[in-house]
Write a protein that holds these residues in place. Structure first.
Motif, mmCIF file in Angstrom:
data_model
loop_
_atom_site.group_PDB
_atom_site.id
_atom_site.type_symbol
_atom_site.label_atom_id
_atom_site.label_comp_id
_atom_site.label_asym_id
_atom_site.label_seq_id
_atom_site.Cartn_x
_atom_site.Cartn_y
_atom_site.Cartn_z
ATOM 1 N N VAL A 159 22.929 -3.536 46.598
ATOM 2 C CA VAL A 159 23.616 -4.440 47.525
ATOM 3 C C VAL A 159 24.454 -3.641 48.510
ATOM 4 O O VAL A 159 24.456 -3.911 49.723
ATOM 5 N N GLY A 160 25.195 -2.634 48.014
ATOM 6 C CA GLY A 160 26.009 -1.792 48.896
ATOM 7 C C GLY A 160 25.167 -1.077 49.931
ATOM 8 O O GLY A 160 25.568 -0.958 51.100
ATOM 9 N N GLU A 161 23.995 -0.619 49.535
ATOM 10 C CA GLU A 161 23.108 0.062 50.483
ATOM 11 C C GLU A 161 22.621 -0.911 51.557
ATOM 12 O O GLU A 161 22.531 -0.555 52.738
ATOM 13 N N ALA A 162 22.338 -2.151 51.150
ATOM 14 C CA ALA A 162 21.873 -3.148 52.121
ATOM 15 C C ALA A 162 22.957 -3.452 53.154
ATOM 16 O O ALA A 162 22.648 -3.704 54.330
ATOM 17 N N PHE A 163 24.229 -3.408 52.720
ATOM 18 C CA PHE A 163 25.333 -3.654 53.642
ATOM 19 C C PHE A 163 25.867 -2.359 54.265
ATOM 20 O O PHE A 163 26.945 -2.346 54.848
ATOM 21 N N ARG A 164 25.141 -1.280 54.089
ATOM 22 C CA ARG A 164 25.411 0.007 54.747
ATOM 23 C C ARG A 164 26.785 0.577 54.403
ATOM 24 O O ARG A 164 27.510 1.072 55.269
ATOM 25 N N ILE A 165 27.160 0.511 53.117
ATOM 26 C CA ILE A 165 28.427 1.066 52.669
ATOM 27 C C ILE A 165 28.252 2.557 52.426
ATOM 28 O O ILE A 165 27.420 2.966 51.608
ATOM 29 N N PRO A 166 29.023 3.405 53.109
ATOM 30 C CA PRO A 166 28.839 4.851 52.973
ATOM 31 C C PRO A 166 29.554 5.416 51.741
ATOM 32 O O PRO A 166 30.447 4.785 51.177
ATOM 33 N N GLY A 167 29.140 6.618 51.363
ATOM 34 C CA GLY A 167 29.809 7.316 50.269
ATOM 35 C C GLY A 167 29.174 7.030 48.926
ATOM 36 O O GLY A 167 28.463 6.035 48.757
ATOM 37 N N PRO A 168 29.452 7.871 47.940
ATOM 38 C CA PRO A 168 28.872 7.684 46.607
ATOM 39 C C PRO A 168 29.461 6.473 45.882
ATOM 40 O O PRO A 168 30.672 6.263 45.902
ATOM 41 N N PHE A 169 28.589 5.685 45.247
ATOM 42 C CA PHE A 169 29.018 4.598 44.363
ATOM 43 C C PHE A 169 29.720 5.226 43.159
ATOM 44 O O PHE A 169 29.218 6.185 42.557
ATOM 45 N N PHE A 170 30.878 4.683 42.783
ATOM 46 C CA PHE A 170 31.658 5.270 41.689
ATOM 47 C C PHE A 170 31.702 4.373 40.450
ATOM 48 O O PHE A 170 31.372 4.789 39.346
ATOM 49 N N SER A 171 32.110 3.116 40.625
ATOM 50 C CA SER A 171 32.257 2.234 39.469
ATOM 51 C C SER A 171 32.345 0.784 39.933
ATOM 52 O O SER A 171 32.438 0.501 41.128
ATOM 53 N N TYR A 172 32.342 -0.126 38.961
ATOM 54 C CA TYR A 172 32.570 -1.538 39.273
ATOM 55 C C TYR A 172 33.364 -2.183 38.150
ATOM 56 O O TYR A 172 33.397 -1.690 37.022
ATOM 57 N N GLU A 173 34.023 -3.295 38.489
ATOM 58 C CA GLU A 173 34.725 -4.112 37.505
ATOM 59 C C GLU A 173 34.372 -5.561 37.803
ATOM 60 O O GLU A 173 34.427 -5.987 38.954
ATOM 61 N N GLU A 174 34.021 -6.326 36.766
ATOM 62 C CA GLU A 174 33.771 -7.747 36.975
ATOM 63 C C GLU A 174 35.091 -8.489 37.014
ATOM 64 O O GLU A 174 35.974 -8.257 36.189
ATOM 65 N N ILE A 175 35.253 -9.375 38.001
ATOM 66 C CA ILE A 175 36.466 -10.179 38.141
ATOM 67 C C ILE A 175 36.183 -11.558 37.558
ATOM 68 O O ILE A 175 35.289 -12.274 38.016
#
Length: 376
Positions: A18-34
């Protein structure tokens, strides 16, 4: 690359896509569910950035998978959000505003085999589900009032009705009466007292709808979910930062936003309190919210709109009571319940709140009029 933190690899991989589709730069690090919120699936997604000095920093975003069962026209919903947020951004470029990122094709959403996705900026903040702090309540009123005022010259006809007839109280009543007549679950005898009371006050509860149909109230851009927890506050000062949760932004009446905010925030108890006798409108909370809301909106409202703000609180409480009762009569199809009589308990609590509003309506109208006169 994926971080070594404890994460579900399938979810992490999807969020990376999803981040790649929205063109978010930089390495993916982590996620947290809210976990806050009952409709959409929400994740705080963290990326690594260079802070400009060669040192790493974390940049966060919010990714949501939109519930397309609840929102059956998600593309139009996102068009509404795009038009409203971009309008606010252009009008107040230096103010904090929600920003939804766009794909390479220019869409502010991604629709794929795994669902309907969107990605927005993450705002470090604090929220309040309920609050007795009058300064916070007043600030929430200011936030929603400011939101209304910024959009006061936005043409509501440009927006799609994400939930048609959402606040058409007459139609809510018509549905309740039809379903009560059908009585599919044999529950009407049990709720006769609640049903009879709601029917006795039908005309009073439908005052906003009737005055709009008579051409006495203007259509505006409304938020339609003005709970205090839809305002983000500064973690230190508790000053309002931005209004969030724009899924229900659509054409409506000013009273819909004011009345729903009061119905939620100014009740002495939660909306499913088992002891309905404790329900009622806290005039201190009411006054604080009205002060904040009218601080910004007073100069944009018509006199007819001001006249209906107190009544709108009663109307919204009755409207929600009809929805809870209707759902109970139908066998609890719409609202999530935790026990068999949950919707009936909710109905009784809203009716008790509405009755207390009737008793205090003169005071509620006087408070609104005073705030309006001081700020217009």
């Amino acid at each position: 690359m994926l971080s070594q933190l404890s994460m579900n690899p399938d979810i992490a991989r999807k969020l990376l896509q999803v981040g790649e589709a929205f063109r978010i730069p930089g390495p993916f690090f982590s996620y947290e569910e809210i976990k806050v919120g009952n409709v959409n699936h929400t994740y705080k997604v963290n990326y690594i950035r260079d802070d400009g000095t060669g040192m790493a920093k974390i940049k966060s975003y919010l990714v949501q998978r939109v519930n397309t069962y609840a929102f059956q026209h998600p593309v139009e919903l996102m068009q509404n959000i795009d038009r409203v947020t971009e309008y606010i951004r252009e009008k107040h470029p230096d103010s904090l505003c929600l920003h939804f990122h766009h794909t390479e094709s220019g869409a502010n959403y991604l629709m794929d085999e795994d669902g309907f996705w969107r990605l927005s900026n993450y705002v470090p903040s604090i929220t309040f589900d309920t609050c007795d702090d009058l300064d916070v309540v007043r600030s929430a009123g200011e936030a929603f009032g400011d939101f209304q005022t910024i959009l006061s010259d936005f043409d509501p006809s440009q927006l799609f009705y994400t939930i048609p007839d959402f606040h058409d109280t007459r139609k809510r009543y018509e549905k309740l009466k039809a379903d009560a007549a059908a009585d599919p679950c044999g529950r009407v005898a049990e709720v006769r007292a609640e049903l009879d009371w709601l029917l006795r006050v039908e005309d009073e509860a439908c005052a906003l709808t009737d005055r709009f149909r008579a051409g006495e109230l203007p259509l505006r851009v409304t938020h339609n979910d003005t709970k205090i927890n839809n305002v983000l506050f500064d973690t230190q000062t508790h000053k309002p930062l931005v209004v969030i949760d724009l899924d229900t932004v659509m054409p409506g009446l000013i009273g819909h936003d004011f009345g729903d905010a009061i119905r939620f925030a100014a009740n002495f108890v939660e909306e499913d309190c088992p002891d309905a006798s404790k329900a009622g409108v806290n005039l201190n909370i009411y006054w604080a919210f009205a002060e904040g809301f009218l601080k910004y909106t007073a100069s944009t409202l018509t006199e007819a709109e001001v006249e209906t703000l107190g009544t709108s609180c009663f109307a919204l409480a009755c409207e929600l009571a009809t929805r809870f009762l209707d759902d109970y009569i139908l066998g609890d199809r719409y609202f999530k319940i935790k026990y068999p009589t949950h919707n009936l308990v909710r109905t009784r609590c809203q009716i008790a709140l509405a009755k207390d509003m009737q008793r205090k309506m003169n005071a509620m109208n006087a408070i609104v009029l005073d705030c309006w006169r001081r700020n217009r």
